[in-house]
Design a protein around this motif. Structure first.
Motif, mmCIF file in Angstrom:
data_model
loop_
_atom_site.group_PDB
_atom_site.id
_atom_site.type_symbol
_atom_site.label_atom_id
_atom_site.label_comp_id
_atom_site.label_asym_id
_atom_site.label_seq_id
_atom_site.Cartn_x
_atom_site.Cartn_y
_atom_site.Cartn_z
ATOM 1 N N CYS A 5 44.291 34.046 69.593
ATOM 2 C CA CYS A 5 43.783 34.525 70.875
ATOM 3 C C CYS A 5 43.354 35.981 70.788
ATOM 4 C CB CYS A 5 44.852 34.363 71.945
ATOM 5 S SG CYS A 5 45.368 32.640 72.166
ATOM 6 N N ASP B 127 41.426 33.230 76.143
ATOM 7 C CA ASP B 127 41.874 32.387 75.030
ATOM 8 C C ASP B 127 43.273 31.840 75.293
ATOM 9 O OD1 ASP B 127 39.544 32.775 73.649
ATOM 10 O OD2 ASP B 127 40.406 34.021 72.064
ATOM 11 N N VAL B 128 44.167 32.705 75.758
ATOM 12 C CA VAL B 128 45.538 32.279 76.051
ATOM 13 C C VAL B 128 45.529 31.191 77.105
ATOM 14 C CG1 VAL B 128 47.780 32.994 76.950
ATOM 15 C CG2 VAL B 128 46.512 34.512 75.413
ATOM 16 N N ILE C 248 54.898 30.692 71.221
ATOM 17 C CA ILE C 248 54.160 31.935 71.422
ATOM 18 C C ILE C 248 54.576 32.914 70.322
ATOM 19 C CG2 ILE C 248 53.519 33.718 73.077
ATOM 20 C CD1 ILE C 248 53.159 30.775 74.052
ATOM 21 N N VAL D 287 50.351 29.717 70.223
ATOM 22 C CA VAL D 287 49.495 30.746 70.807
ATOM 23 C C VAL D 287 49.790 32.036 70.053
ATOM 24 C CG1 VAL D 287 48.994 32.092 72.875
ATOM 25 C CG2 VAL D 287 49.382 29.637 73.058
ATOM 26 N N LEU E 190 49.175 35.775 69.382
ATOM 27 C CA LEU E 190 48.653 36.940 70.098
ATOM 28 C C LEU E 190 48.331 38.119 69.178
ATOM 29 C CD1 LEU E 190 51.210 36.987 73.074
ATOM 30 C CD2 LEU E 190 48.980 35.840 72.983
ATOM 31 N N VAL F 12 53.177 33.488 79.250
ATOM 32 C CA VAL F 12 52.671 34.311 78.155
ATOM 33 C C VAL F 12 52.210 35.643 78.742
ATOM 34 C CG1 VAL F 12 51.065 34.485 76.225
ATOM 35 C CG2 VAL F 12 51.850 32.226 77.007
ATOM 36 N N THR G 167 50.174 38.758 78.659
ATOM 37 C CA THR G 167 48.978 39.227 77.947
ATOM 38 C C THR G 167 48.820 40.738 78.017
ATOM 39 O OG1 THR G 167 47.613 38.882 79.927
ATOM 40 C CG2 THR G 167 47.779 37.059 78.343
#
Length: 482
Positions: A65, A70-71, A87, A106, A108, A214, A216
């Motif tokens: 992402c 994207d997430v 995550i 996911v 990051l 999540v 961000t």
């Protein structure tokens, strides 16, 4: 989907679940600016590596992402396809909870960025950043956000677990400097959680781990920290009882600008440690004084009065201390962690500590006691999800070595050490120091805050999409009460 509906996952080999057709995977890939990694891709193996090399997991898909969009796409895909979802930020989690077998990760790690507003002393941090990113950006303005002790640690994981480190006594946990968070929720919404907006979620994010969504982006309050006086002081292991007895009395009474974590260690065979001490088992305290530099000698005089054989105390930029152990603990070592909160460091407990210090199995293995008092104690235990503010120390026992051949030995030492010391503990543990230890340990860690966490979890994630963590299980009853 009910709370107990199993999600269909691939086998541990990393293949796709049968219903995930190439068309569906292609649809997800088309939505991601950062790209999608699959088991057949050349960079899959590298993408599956964790900080703790003792943990190996084989996800079916890794979403790289680059932004919140994207997430959002990845979370929606996992929910719709009923995939296990993990995550990953910095990837430092001891239990390897940044990956999963057969599901969707996911990732990051490409969402890195820090913006400092010196006018109001705030810092905006992207969810995939590491603390070295934050330290670099804030230090230019003579500021810092309280964090941990290794700069490669992810901001997200450390913060959501509480955030314990060098500045805890002076400025509190990381969560005590957290002002808001942008969160992708299980139902596909994106919300900002703060004292004014979604205050229940904001409460839970401050210590409740990755259970709720999540993150961000974080917004932190920064504090004036620039040059500090810090470094290690070491004593022979034969003096450990004396040093630990002195330390347990000195730290709680010391100025809050001074912190230091106690450690049993094997001296690394590198400069600046004297060659005759290389690979010798010792005890020590790694210090950080973030107050008025003119008072440093006075504040640290009792430390030097104890005549350490290594006195590494010196003025340095705060980021230099934060990154001092990065080279000693690079990604890819074998790790086994056990931890507890401690309220009293009695003589009987010290005696048991010495038994295991004498048996330190490898150069990287250690035991640390991180102080919890000062500013951290002035926040009510129910003001955030972090419950053990009445503890005096967070104890962590780490068996560490580069070689997989040592995995069984370092794990057995850590487990035996913890078994011996657990009767002297307060129960529960700092979640960022825990392996996969089961629901009862999670309950013990959150104590009276657990029921409220269940309510928040049941409201924001009733199907437990976010469960690859120190999991707080939702209930239908709690959801009805929220």
């Amino acid at each position: 989907m009910s709370l107990d509906t199993p999600r269909e996952n691939a086998q541990a080999g990393g293949g796709l679940p049968s219903r995930l057709t190439p068309d569906r995977v292609g649809q997800l890939k088309a939505l991601l600016r950062g790209g999608l990694v699959r088991p057949e891709d050349a960079d899959y193996e590298e993408s599956c590596r964790l900080y703790n090399a003792m943990i190996r997991k084989r996800p079916a898909l890794i979403a790289r992402c680059t932004d919140a969009a994207d997430v959002l796409a990845a979370v929606r895909f996992a929910r719709e396809q009923e995939l296990t979802l993990a995550i990953r930020g910095g990837g430092h989690n001891g239990g390897g909870l940044g990956l999963c077998d057969g599901g969707l990760v996911v990732d990051l790690s490409r969402m890195r960025g820090v913006r400092v507003d010196p006018a109001d002393g705030t810092v905006r941090v992207a969810g995939g950043s590491v603390w070295g990113d934050v330290d670099h950006a804030t230090h230019a303005f003579g500021l810092a956000v309280p964090s941990g002790v290794i700069s490669t640690t992810g901001v997200g994981g450390l913060t959501l677990g509480g955030g314990l480190g060098y500045l805890t006594r002076h400025y509190g946990f990381t969560i005590d400097s957290m002002l808001s968070a942008d969160v992708v929720l299980a139902d596909g919404r994106v919300v900002t959680a703060s004292e004014e907006k979604h205050p229940d979620l904001f409460w839970a994010l401050r210590g409740g781990g990755g259970n709720f969504g999540v993150v961000t982006s974080f917004l932190f309050r920064a504090h004036p920290v620039s040059t500090i006086v810090g470094g290690p002081t070491l004593w022979p292991l034969e003096r450990a009882t004396e040093v630990m007895q002195w330390y347990r009395e000195f730290i709680p009474a010391a100025p809050e600008e001074l912190s230091g974590f106690f450690a049993f260690l094997v001296v690394p065979p590198v400069a600046p440690f004297p060659q005759h001490l290389h690979l010798k088992k010792m005890c020590g305290v790694i210090w950080c004084y973030s107050g008025d530099l003119a008072r440093a000698d006075e504040v640290l005089a009792p430390v030097r009065a104890l005549a350490p054989v290594v006195d590494g105390l010196q003025p340095m930029p705060y980021p230099a201390l934060q990154s001092a152990f990065d080279a000693l603990y690079p990604p890819g070592l074998q790790w086994y962690w056990r931890a507890d909160f401690v309220k009293e460091l009695g003589d009987a407990a010290i005696a048991r500590h010495l038994e295991f210090a004498e048996r330190l199995p490898t150069m990287h293995s250690s035991m640390h006691l991180y102080p919890i008092d000062g500013a951290a104690h002035r926040v009510d235990p129910q003001a955030t999800a972090f419950s053990f503010r009445d503890a005096r120390w967070a104890e962590v026992i780490i068996g560490v070595d580069p070689s997989p051949a040592k995995a069984a030995e370092i794990s057995a030492w850590a487990k035996d050490y913890w078994d011996a010391l657990h009767p002297y503990s307060a129960g529960g543990a700092y979640v960022n120091f825990m392996m996969d230890e089961g629901e009862e340990r999670v309950r013990a860690t959150y104590r009276d805050n657990y029921a409220r966490l269940v309510q928040v979890k049941s409201h924001y994630d009733p199907d437990n999409l976010f469960h690859v963590n120190q999991n707080i299980r939702p209930t239908a009853e709690a959801a009805a009460l929220h």
